[in-house]
Scaffold this motif. Structure first.
Motif, PDB file in Angstrom:
ATOM      1  N   GLY A  59      57.262 -47.945  -8.359  1.00 24.74           N
ATOM      2  CA  GLY A  59      55.887 -47.694  -7.923  1.00 24.74           C
ATOM      3  C   GLY A  59      55.799 -46.809  -6.694  1.00 24.74           C
ATOM      4  N   ILE A  60      56.517 -47.184  -5.646  1.00 22.36           N
ATOM      5  CA  ILE A  60      56.492 -46.409  -4.402  1.00 22.36           C
ATOM      6  C   ILE A  60      57.169 -45.063  -4.587  1.00 22.36           C
ATOM      7  CG2 ILE A  60      57.252 -46.369  -1.986  1.00 22.36           C
ATOM      8  CD1 ILE A  60      54.977 -48.303  -2.523  1.00 22.36           C
ATOM      9  N   GLY A  61      58.196 -45.026  -5.421  1.00 23.71           N
ATOM     10  CA  GLY A  61      58.925 -43.778  -5.622  1.00 23.71           C
ATOM     11  C   GLY A  61      58.065 -42.679  -6.193  1.00 23.71           C
ATOM     12  N   VAL A  62      57.241 -43.010  -7.177  1.00 21.36           N
ATOM     13  CA  VAL A  62      56.362 -42.003  -7.787  1.00 21.36           C
ATOM     14  C   VAL A  62      55.319 -41.523  -6.784  1.00 21.36           C
ATOM     15  CG1 VAL A  62      54.631 -41.612  -9.571  1.00 21.36           C
ATOM     16  CG2 VAL A  62      56.714 -42.875 -10.123  1.00 21.36           C
ATOM     17  N   VAL A  63      54.712 -42.464  -6.056  1.00 21.12           N
ATOM     18  CA  VAL A  63      53.655 -42.109  -5.102  1.00 21.12           C
ATOM     19  C   VAL A  63      54.199 -41.216  -3.987  1.00 21.12           C
ATOM     20  CG1 VAL A  63      52.058 -43.027  -3.367  1.00 21.12           C
ATOM     21  CG2 VAL A  63      52.305 -44.180  -5.581  1.00 21.12           C
ATOM     22  N   TYR A  64      55.317 -41.615  -3.394  1.00 25.14           N
ATOM     23  CA  TYR A  64      55.853 -40.847  -2.267  1.00 25.14           C
ATOM     24  C   TYR A  64      56.512 -39.545  -2.708  1.00 25.14           C
ATOM     25  CZ  TYR A  64      54.835 -44.114   1.479  1.00 25.14           C
ATOM     26  OH  TYR A  64      54.186 -44.872   2.420  1.00 25.14           O
ATOM     27  N   ALA A  65      56.941 -39.476  -3.946  1.00 26.91           N
ATOM     28  CA  ALA A  65      57.462 -38.201  -4.456  1.00 26.91           C
ATOM     29  C   ALA A  65      56.365 -37.146  -4.449  1.00 26.91           C
ATOM     30  CB  ALA A  65      58.028 -38.390  -5.861  1.00 26.91           C
ATOM     31  N   PHE A  66      55.178 -37.534  -4.878  1.00 30.02           N
ATOM     32  CA  PHE A  66      54.038 -36.605  -4.848  1.00 30.02           C
ATOM     33  C   PHE A  66      53.557 -36.372  -3.424  1.00 30.02           C
ATOM     34  CE2 PHE A  66      53.693 -38.068  -9.287  1.00 30.02           C
ATOM     35  CZ  PHE A  66      53.675 -36.830  -9.922  1.00 30.02           C
ATOM     36  N   LEU A  67      53.605 -37.427  -2.597  1.00 39.54           N
ATOM     37  CA  LEU A  67      53.147 -37.302  -1.213  1.00 39.54           C
ATOM     38  C   LEU A  67      54.025 -36.347  -0.421  1.00 39.54           C
ATOM     39  CD1 LEU A  67      51.133 -38.409   0.932  1.00 39.54           C
ATOM     40  CD2 LEU A  67      52.824 -40.172   1.441  1.00 39.54           C
ATOM     41  N   PHE A  68      55.347 -36.440  -0.603  1.00 30.16           N
ATOM     42  CA  PHE A  68      56.279 -35.577   0.110  1.00 30.16           C
ATOM     43  C   PHE A  68      56.591 -34.284  -0.642  1.00 30.16           C
ATOM     44  CE2 PHE A  68      58.051 -39.669   2.111  1.00 30.16           C
ATOM     45  CZ  PHE A  68      57.257 -39.518   3.243  1.00 30.16           C
ATOM     46  N   LYS A  69      55.968 -34.156  -1.847  1.00 29.34           N
ATOM     47  CA  LYS A  69      56.182 -32.960  -2.672  1.00 29.34           C
ATOM     48  C   LYS A  69      57.658 -32.776  -3.043  1.00 29.34           C
ATOM     49  CE  LYS A  69      52.217 -30.312  -1.100  1.00 29.34           C
ATOM     50  NZ  LYS A  69      51.412 -30.931  -0.251  1.00 29.34           N
ATOM     51  N   HIS A  70      58.280 -33.882  -3.446  1.00 29.06           N
ATOM     52  CA  HIS A  70      59.657 -33.856  -3.931  1.00 29.06           C
ATOM     53  C   HIS A  70      59.661 -34.132  -5.431  1.00 29.06           C
ATOM     54  CE1 HIS A  70      61.505 -33.442  -0.057  1.00 29.06           C
ATOM     55  NE2 HIS A  70      61.085 -34.610   0.392  1.00 29.06           N
ATOM     56  N   PRO A  71      60.597 -33.552  -6.175  1.00 35.25           N
ATOM     57  CA  PRO A  71      60.713 -33.883  -7.595  1.00 35.25           C
ATOM     58  C   PRO A  71      60.995 -35.374  -7.779  1.00 35.25           C
ATOM     59  CG  PRO A  71      61.989 -31.919  -7.067  1.00 35.25           C
ATOM     60  CD  PRO A  71      61.547 -32.500  -5.766  1.00 35.25           C
ATOM     61  N   VAL A  72      60.322 -35.975  -8.737  1.00 31.98           N
ATOM     62  CA  VAL A  72      60.483 -37.411  -8.973  1.00 31.98           C
ATOM     63  C   VAL A  72      61.923 -37.762  -9.306  1.00 31.98           C
ATOM     64  CG1 VAL A  72      59.811 -39.348 -10.456  1.00 31.98           C
ATOM     65  CG2 VAL A  72      58.085 -37.696  -9.704  1.00 31.98           C
ATOM     66  N   ASP A  73      62.587 -36.897 -10.093  1.00 32.14           N
ATOM     67  CA  ASP A  73      63.955 -37.194 -10.503  1.00 32.14           C
ATOM     68  C   ASP A  73      64.959 -37.079  -9.359  1.00 32.14           C
ATOM     69  OD1 ASP A  73      63.651 -34.476 -10.289  1.00 32.14           O
ATOM     70  OD2 ASP A  73      64.913 -33.994 -11.999  1.00 32.14           O
ATOM     71  N   GLU A  74      64.547 -36.520  -8.228  1.00 28.13           N
ATOM     72  CA  GLU A  74      65.398 -36.479  -7.043  1.00 28.13           C
ATOM     73  C   GLU A  74      65.021 -37.568  -6.037  1.00 28.13           C
ATOM     74  OE1 GLU A  74      65.393 -32.668  -5.217  1.00 28.13           O
ATOM     75  OE2 GLU A  74      66.065 -31.597  -7.010  1.00 28.13           O
ATOM     76  N   TYR A  75      63.718 -37.827  -5.934  1.00 34.91           N
ATOM     77  CA  TYR A  75      63.260 -38.752  -4.894  1.00 34.91           C
ATOM     78  C   TYR A  75      63.535 -40.211  -5.249  1.00 34.91           C
ATOM     79  CZ  TYR A  75      60.410 -41.064  -1.413  1.00 34.91           C
ATOM     80  OH  TYR A  75      60.001 -41.864  -0.386  1.00 34.91           O
ATOM     81  N   ILE A  76      63.296 -40.601  -6.499  1.00 38.30           N
ATOM     82  CA  ILE A  76      63.490 -42.005  -6.871  1.00 38.30           C
ATOM     83  C   ILE A  76      64.943 -42.450  -6.693  1.00 38.30           C
ATOM     84  CG2 ILE A  76      63.457 -43.631  -8.809  1.00 38.30           C
ATOM     85  CD1 ILE A  76      60.805 -42.545  -9.640  1.00 38.30           C
TER      86      ILE A  76
END
Length: 269
Positions: A59-76
């Motif tokens: 849950g937090i990974g998807v939200v903060y990936a968009f917030l920090f403008k990072h690719p989801v597959d890298e941020y999670i």
């Protein structure tokens, strides 16, 4: 009354440490039983440890990936590794506030080594870490991340972390047994440390300010020590050096404090 430990105090503290470490069956069974009791009569049982952490990371990974403008597959994957080991570190420190008060029923009836109960909470949190480590493997599998060659360096880093955790838990446990307002203070400090440690954000996002916030942050130092190898980064001698300096300073505090006041723990319960 002197605050300096006597020779006899040092001897008894050393005996406590050796006896406590040697009583591995006791603290291992106590740690296992703590986890069993926590999820007793639960339908999912100990699987809740993994499930709750997994839901948070997703849950937090998807939200903060968009917030920090990072690719989801890298941020999670980045968040999963950091958060799971942060949970381990903060769990030990949080449990250490009640390590001796929780063991009051045992300590008031029999002369048992105090260090055995410190080992108990470390075992308890290691079991939580093992449950949560499954999430890292699943995240790597889902996003097609290969296991890095540096993964074996997690073991010596974890050994260094466990040594620091033992010293911190002993000190915090002793002080919190004497001063009952300290647990609330420590919980508040852990919340602040969560935001000051690169768990949900990356070090490079700080730019030139990184050395001041991360370089002198013991939480960040020990966290990166164990998480960097999982991300394919070779161990940093600088990180190990900083970690060993912190451990040396912690020893200078924990050893005389435990030697001098170990016998008073029972009276403070």
């Amino acid at each position: 009354m002197t605050l300096k430990p006597s020779r006899k105090d040092w001897q008894r503290a050393a005996d406590d440490l050796l006896t406590g470490v040697g009583a591995w069956q006791m603290w291992l069974l106590l740690g296992l039983n703590d986890i069993r009791q926590r999820y007793k009569r639960s339908y999912f049982g100990q699987f809740w440890i993994t499930l709750s952490t997994g839901i948070f990371v997703a849950g937090i990974g998807v939200v903060y990936a968009f917030l920090f403008k990072h690719p989801v597959d890298e941020y999670i994957p980045y968040l999963a590794v950091n958060f799971i080991f942060w949970t381990f570190i903060s769990g030990i420190l949080s449990d250490s506030t009640s390590v001796f008060t929780q063991a009051g029923a045992y300590l008031s009836q029999q002369a048992l080594p105090k260090t055995a109960f410190v080992m108990r909470i470390i075992v308890r949190q290691l079991l939580v870490l093992v449950h949560n480590f499954v999430i890292i493997l699943l995240v790597y599998l889902v996003f097609g991340i290969s296991v890095p060659a540096t993964i074996l360096f997690v073991l010596p880093a974890l050994a260094v972390l466990l040594l620091a955790a033992f010293l911190a838990a002993t000190t915090i446990g002793l002080l919190c047994t004497r001063f009952r307002d300290l647990p609330q203070i420590i919980q508040s400090l852990l919340q602040i440390a969560f935001f000051l440690t690169p768990i949900m954000w990356r070090v490079e996002q700080l730019g030139d300010r990184a050395p001041y916030i991360v370089g002198y942050n013991p939480f960040a130092i020990f966290l990166m020590l164990v998480t960097d190898p999982l991300r394919g980064q070779w161990p940093s001698l600088d990180l190990y050096g900083r970690a060993l300096i912190i451990i040396a300073l912690m020893t200078l505090v924990a050893a005389p404090l435990f030697a001098r006041f170990r016998a008073r723990i029972v009276y403070w319960l």
